[in-house]
Design an enzyme around this catalytic site. Structure first.
Site, short mmCIF file in Angstrom:
data_model
loop_
_atom_site.label_atom_id
_atom_site.label_comp_id
_atom_site.label_asym_id
_atom_site.label_seq_id
_atom_site.Cartn_x
_atom_site.Cartn_y
_atom_site.Cartn_z
N GLU A 1 50.12 38.59 35.84
CA GLU A 1 50.33 38.22 34.43
C GLU A 1 49.87 39.34 33.50
O GLU A 1 50.49 39.60 32.47
CB GLU A 1 49.60 36.90 34.15
N GLU A 7 48.45 31.03 42.45
CA GLU A 7 47.61 29.95 41.91
C GLU A 7 47.85 28.62 42.61
O GLU A 7 46.92 27.83 42.78
CB GLU A 7 47.87 29.80 40.40
N GLY A 34 46.50 36.21 37.74
CA GLY A 34 46.27 36.84 36.44
C GLY A 34 46.54 38.34 36.47
O GLY A 34 46.85 38.93 35.43
N ALA A 39 42.41 35.96 38.22
CA ALA A 39 41.26 35.39 37.52
C ALA A 39 40.11 35.21 38.50
O ALA A 39 40.30 35.19 39.73
CB ALA A 39 41.64 34.06 36.88
C1 HXC Z 1 36.89 36.41 42.57
C2 HXC Z 1 37.63 37.62 44.36
C3 HXC Z 1 38.95 37.51 43.94
C4 HXC Z 1 39.20 36.79 42.73
C5 HXC Z 1 38.92 38.63 45.76
N1 HXC Z 1 37.65 38.32 45.50
N2 HXC Z 1 39.74 38.14 44.84
N3 HXC Z 1 36.60 37.09 43.67
N4 HXC Z 1 38.14 36.27 42.09
N5 HXC Z 1 40.42 36.62 42.23
C6 HXC Z 1 36.46 38.69 46.27
C7 HXC Z 1 36.40 37.96 47.61
O1 HXC Z 1 35.84 36.68 47.44
C8 HXC Z 1 35.51 38.90 48.39
O2 HXC Z 1 34.18 38.69 47.97
C9 HXC Z 1 35.91 40.25 47.89
O3 HXC Z 1 36.53 40.06 46.62
C10 HXC Z 1 36.90 40.94 48.82
O4 HXC Z 1 37.99 40.04 49.02
P1 HXC Z 1 38.62 39.79 50.48
O5 HXC Z 1 39.42 38.55 50.39
O6 HXC Z 1 37.57 39.83 51.51
O7 HXC Z 1 39.53 41.08 50.64
P2 HXC Z 1 40.88 41.23 51.49
O8 HXC Z 1 40.75 40.49 52.82
O9 HXC Z 1 41.18 42.68 51.53
O10 HXC Z 1 42.00 40.45 50.66
C11 HXC Z 1 42.36 40.94 49.39
C12 HXC Z 1 43.16 39.84 48.63
C13 HXC Z 1 42.34 38.52 48.63
C14 HXC Z 1 44.51 39.61 49.33
C15 HXC Z 1 43.41 40.37 47.23
O11 HXC Z 1 41.03 38.80 48.16
C16 HXC Z 1 42.91 37.45 47.77
O12 HXC Z 1 43.90 36.79 48.15
N6 HXC Z 1 42.28 37.23 46.61
C17 HXC Z 1 42.62 36.11 45.73
C18 HXC Z 1 43.94 36.34 45.02
C19 HXC Z 1 44.30 35.15 44.16
O13 HXC Z 1 44.38 34.01 44.62
N7 HXC Z 1 44.50 35.43 42.87
C20 HXC Z 1 44.86 34.40 41.90
C21 HXC Z 1 43.60 33.85 41.28
S1 HXC Z 1 44.00 32.52 40.21
P3 HXC Z 1 32.95 38.71 49.01
O14 HXC Z 1 31.75 38.43 48.17
O15 HXC Z 1 33.25 37.65 50.03
O16 HXC Z 1 32.99 40.10 49.60
C22 HXC Z 1 44.51 33.25 38.79
C23 HXC Z 1 44.78 32.31 37.65
C24 HXC Z 1 45.22 33.05 36.45
O17 HXC Z 1 44.61 34.41 38.70
C25 HXC Z 1 45.05 32.18 35.24
C26 HXC Z 1 45.18 32.94 33.95
C27 HXC Z 1 44.38 34.16 33.88
#
Ligand code: HXC
Length: 258
Positions: free
Chosen positions: A112, A132, A109, A65
């Protein structure tokens, strides 16, 4: 400039839906989920489509998400706007078979969304996680419900409570995915599975999906009762007669989907 967040291609009766966010990590923004929901609902209603493959980029199926949006979210807004509920309802209530083709990250997500697939095919470097907990959240679109049904309680708890990822190989061993193939072959493998599905009768495919899904939603007795009714219902179809007669005549059946 209008950016297409979702691309759609057709291969016979199989539709290939690709998440195509400008950010190759495919954060599941409201805009992306709306585009995905519109596309999937349209395909579910399209008589020419009998199987749907959903994939992401080579780097990520989806990284979850939109954390930008969640950083601003309040409890009052989440409740009153029913945050994420409609978006997810629209992508998770399809009646046609869905194959998720996962390359790279399937996080939060994204994991999911993969689990909305009736079948999940993973690339050998795919990564699955419910991170999460690291954001002060719990999974909000099936991670606490579909994941334990897919992989069992212990691994689901480990993933949800630690937020740590599992590999494609572990996902295969746990039953989260049906196959692991080289990353480069993921989409073609999913399309081949889709073609194998799509050569069958559409109403029977829908009945099989509905009945098999019951296994995760109800008691064994209720599920068996549902299955028996659905089985009996097949005898109302021309395609049932055609399938059985074609077998006896040693020919390929010609299903008319009615
Ligand atoms: C918004 C995101 C994002 C996300 C990455 N980005 N994931 N933006 N939402 N879920 C953005 C980063 O902020 C960054 O923006 C750019 O994408 C590149 O990400 P990096 O972290 O620099 O890349 P990398 O180092 O290669 O790492 C990749 C990654 C990491 C391992 C996938 O980005 C990561 O851990 N992302 C979050 C994953 C996460 O926590 N997902 C769960 C979300 S909660 P900028 O502008 O800085 O370049 C969820 C709840 C679900 O999903 C609820 C129901 C739907």
């Amino acid at each position: 400039m209008t950016v297409s967040l979702v691309t759609l291609e057709h291969q016979g009766a199989v539709a290939l839906v690709t998440l195509s966010s400008p950010n190759a990590l495919n954060p599941l923004t409201h805009e992306l989920m709306t585009a995905l929901g519109n596309t999937l609902q349209m395909l579910d209603a399209d008589n020419q489509t009998r199987a749907i493959v959903v994939t992401g980029s080579a780097r990520a199926f989806a990284a979850g998400a939109d954390i930008q949006a969640m950083a601003q979210m309040t409890y009052a807004r989440a409740v009153t706007e029913n945050f994420l509920a409609d978006d997810w309802q629209r992508v998770s209530t399809l009646r046609k078979p869905v194959v998720a083709a996962v390359r790279g990250y399937a996080l939060g997500g994204g994991c999911e969304l993969a689990m909305i697939g009736d079948i999940v095919v993973a690339g050998d470097t795919a990564v699955f996680a419910q991170p999460e907990i690291k954001l002060g959240l719990l999974p909000g679109a099936g991670g606490t419900q579909r994941l334990p049904r897919a992989v069992g309680k212990s691994l689901a708890m480990e993933m949800n409570l630690t937020g740590e990822p599992i590999t494609a190989a572990r996902a295969l061993a746990a039953g989260l995915v049906s196959r692991v193939v080289p990353d480069a072959d993921v989409v073609n493998t999913a399309l081949t599975i889709g073609e194998s599905i799509a050569r069958h009768s559409l109403p029977v495919l829908m009945a099989v999906k509905a009945a098999t899904s019951r296994a995760f939603e109800t008691s064994l007795a209720e599920g068996l009762s549902y299955e028996r009714s659905a089985f009996h219902g097949c005898f109302a179809l021309d395609d049932q007669r055609e399938g059985c007669v074609a077998f006896l005549e040693r020919r390929v059946p010609h299903f008319n989907h009615r």
